[in-house]
Scaffold this active site. Structure first.
Site, PDB file in Angstrom:
ATOM      1  N   CYS A   1       0.815  -1.220   0.000  1.00  0.00           N
ATOM      2  CA  CYS A   1       0.000   0.000   0.000  1.00  0.00           C
ATOM      3  C   CYS A   1       0.854   1.278   0.000  1.00  0.00           C
ATOM      4  O   CYS A   1       1.429   1.622  -1.021  1.00  0.00           O
ATOM      5  CB  CYS A   1      -0.972  -0.065   1.168  1.00  0.00           C
ATOM      6  SG  CYS A   1      -2.465   0.853   0.844  1.00  0.00           S
TER       7      CYS A   1
ATOM      8  N   GLU B   1      -0.980  -8.507   5.540  1.00  0.00           N
ATOM      9  CA  GLU B   1      -0.690  -8.670   6.978  1.00  0.00           C
ATOM     10  C   GLU B   1      -1.960  -8.579   7.830  1.00  0.00           C
ATOM     11  O   GLU B   1      -2.011  -9.125   8.922  1.00  0.00           O
ATOM     12  CB  GLU B   1       0.367  -7.643   7.433  1.00  0.00           C
ATOM     13  CG  GLU B   1      -0.109  -6.216   7.672  1.00  0.00           C
ATOM     14  CD  GLU B   1      -0.380  -5.418   6.400  1.00  0.00           C
ATOM     15  OE1 GLU B   1      -0.285  -5.972   5.292  1.00  0.00           O
ATOM     16  OE2 GLU B   1      -0.720  -4.226   6.517  1.00  0.00           O
TER      17      GLU B   1
ATOM     18  N   HIS C   1      -3.291  -5.202   1.820  1.00  0.00           N
ATOM     19  CA  HIS C   1      -2.658  -5.459   3.125  1.00  0.00           C
ATOM     20  C   HIS C   1      -2.725  -6.940   3.488  1.00  0.00           C
ATOM     21  O   HIS C   1      -3.616  -7.337   4.260  1.00  0.00           O
ATOM     22  CB  HIS C   1      -3.406  -4.683   4.208  1.00  0.00           C
ATOM     23  CG  HIS C   1      -3.171  -3.217   4.193  1.00  0.00           C
ATOM     24  ND1 HIS C   1      -2.234  -2.605   4.988  1.00  0.00           N
ATOM     25  CD2 HIS C   1      -3.743  -2.231   3.473  1.00  0.00           C
ATOM     26  CE1 HIS C   1      -2.244  -1.308   4.772  1.00  0.00           C
ATOM     27  NE2 HIS C   1      -3.154  -1.053   3.851  1.00  0.00           N
TER      28      HIS C   1
HETATM   29  N1  GLN Z   1      -3.787   6.367   1.143  1.00  0.00           N
HETATM   30  C1  GLN Z   1      -2.461   6.087   1.630  1.00  0.00           C
HETATM   31  C2  GLN Z   1      -1.422   6.936   0.888  1.00  0.00           C
HETATM   32  O1  GLN Z   1      -1.727   7.551  -0.051  1.00  0.00           O
HETATM   33  C3  GLN Z   1      -2.142   4.618   1.506  1.00  0.00           C
HETATM   34  C4  GLN Z   1      -3.132   3.806   2.314  1.00  0.00           C
HETATM   35  C5  GLN Z   1      -2.570   2.567   2.940  1.00  0.00           C
HETATM   36  O2  GLN Z   1      -1.368   2.367   3.048  1.00  0.00           O
HETATM   37  N2  GLN Z   1      -3.468   1.757   3.417  1.00  0.00           N
HETATM   38  O3  GLN Z   1      -0.304   6.943   1.260  1.00  0.00           O
END
Ligand code: GLN
Length: 201
Positions: free
Chosen positions: A79, A171, A169
């Site tokens: 992410c 995890e 994610h």
């Molecule tokens: N929206 C976050 C970003 O732009 C990422 C979201 C996440 O890691 N769950 O950094």
């Protein structure tokens, strides 16, 4: 085998817990001197990429980590971690490690559709639960980036050399498959590549 987990902000404790169940030791990277600990690979967790990027600079960790990633340190990124690795961010002027030749779109699912959970089929890995939280996806990737999964038409999992990067994610679902894939195919291959390098150079 030891993993270093970027522990400045976000969902790092869950990665640690999962790696411990696989018998992997972990060190948390919270300040510059933590980089002195030996480790075999790096985990870049989810969270807020802008906050993580800012803290990496403020804590004087950014340049050293960027150098090591460019030199082949294996990275498992989820992410916000994917955003930190991307060469380009479509809707943000900031740039971070730029080790992964892809363009990402932050918060790509919009505010209303911020979180969702699906079962995703990944090439060479099988089905895994995938939780997306205000997630990015990849809007374009260099031809040498291996696409492991798409959701609808959007790229949400890739492998590139020593990097595995995911929009979601793993995890949070305590699913080991992606970690096992990473350890077997990414970390191990890199260790072998290092051994071969002096002779082929
Ligand atoms: N929206 C976050 C970003 O732009 C990422 C979201 C996440 O890691 N769950 O950094």
């Amino acid at each position: 085998m030891t993993a270093a987990i970027l522990a400045l902000q976000g969902a790092f404790a869950e990665h640690e817990a999962l790696l411990h169940t696989l018998g992997i030791d972990t060190v948390e990277l919270r300040e510059e001197k933590d980089l002195d600990n030996p480790f075999d690979f790096l985990v870049l967790p989810g969270g807020e990429s802008t906050v993580q990027g800012k803290l990496l600079h403020e804590l004087d960790m950014f340049d050293e980590l960027k150098k090591r990633i460019a030199a082949g340190l294996p990275v498992f990124a989820t992410c916000a971690g994917l955003i930190l690795l991307a060469e380009k961010i479509e809707n943000d002027d900031k740039r971070y490690f730029q080790a992964l030749p892809v363009t990402v779109r932050r918060n790509a699912y919009g505010r209303q559709l911020g979180s969702h959970r699906i079962t995703l089929s990944l090439k060479g890995i099988g089905e895994v639960p995938a939780t997306f939280i205000r997630a990015p996806y990849i809007t374009s990737a260099s031809p040498d980036v291996e696409v492991l999964a798409r959701e609808d038409d959007e790229i949400v999992a890739v492998r590139y050399r020593h990097i595995l990067a995911l929009s979601f994610h793993p995890e949070l679902d305590m699913d080991e498959k992606l970690y096992r894939y990473f350890l077997k195919h990414v970390v191990k291959e890199d260790a072998q590549a290092e051994k071969v390098l002096p002779f082929s150079a």
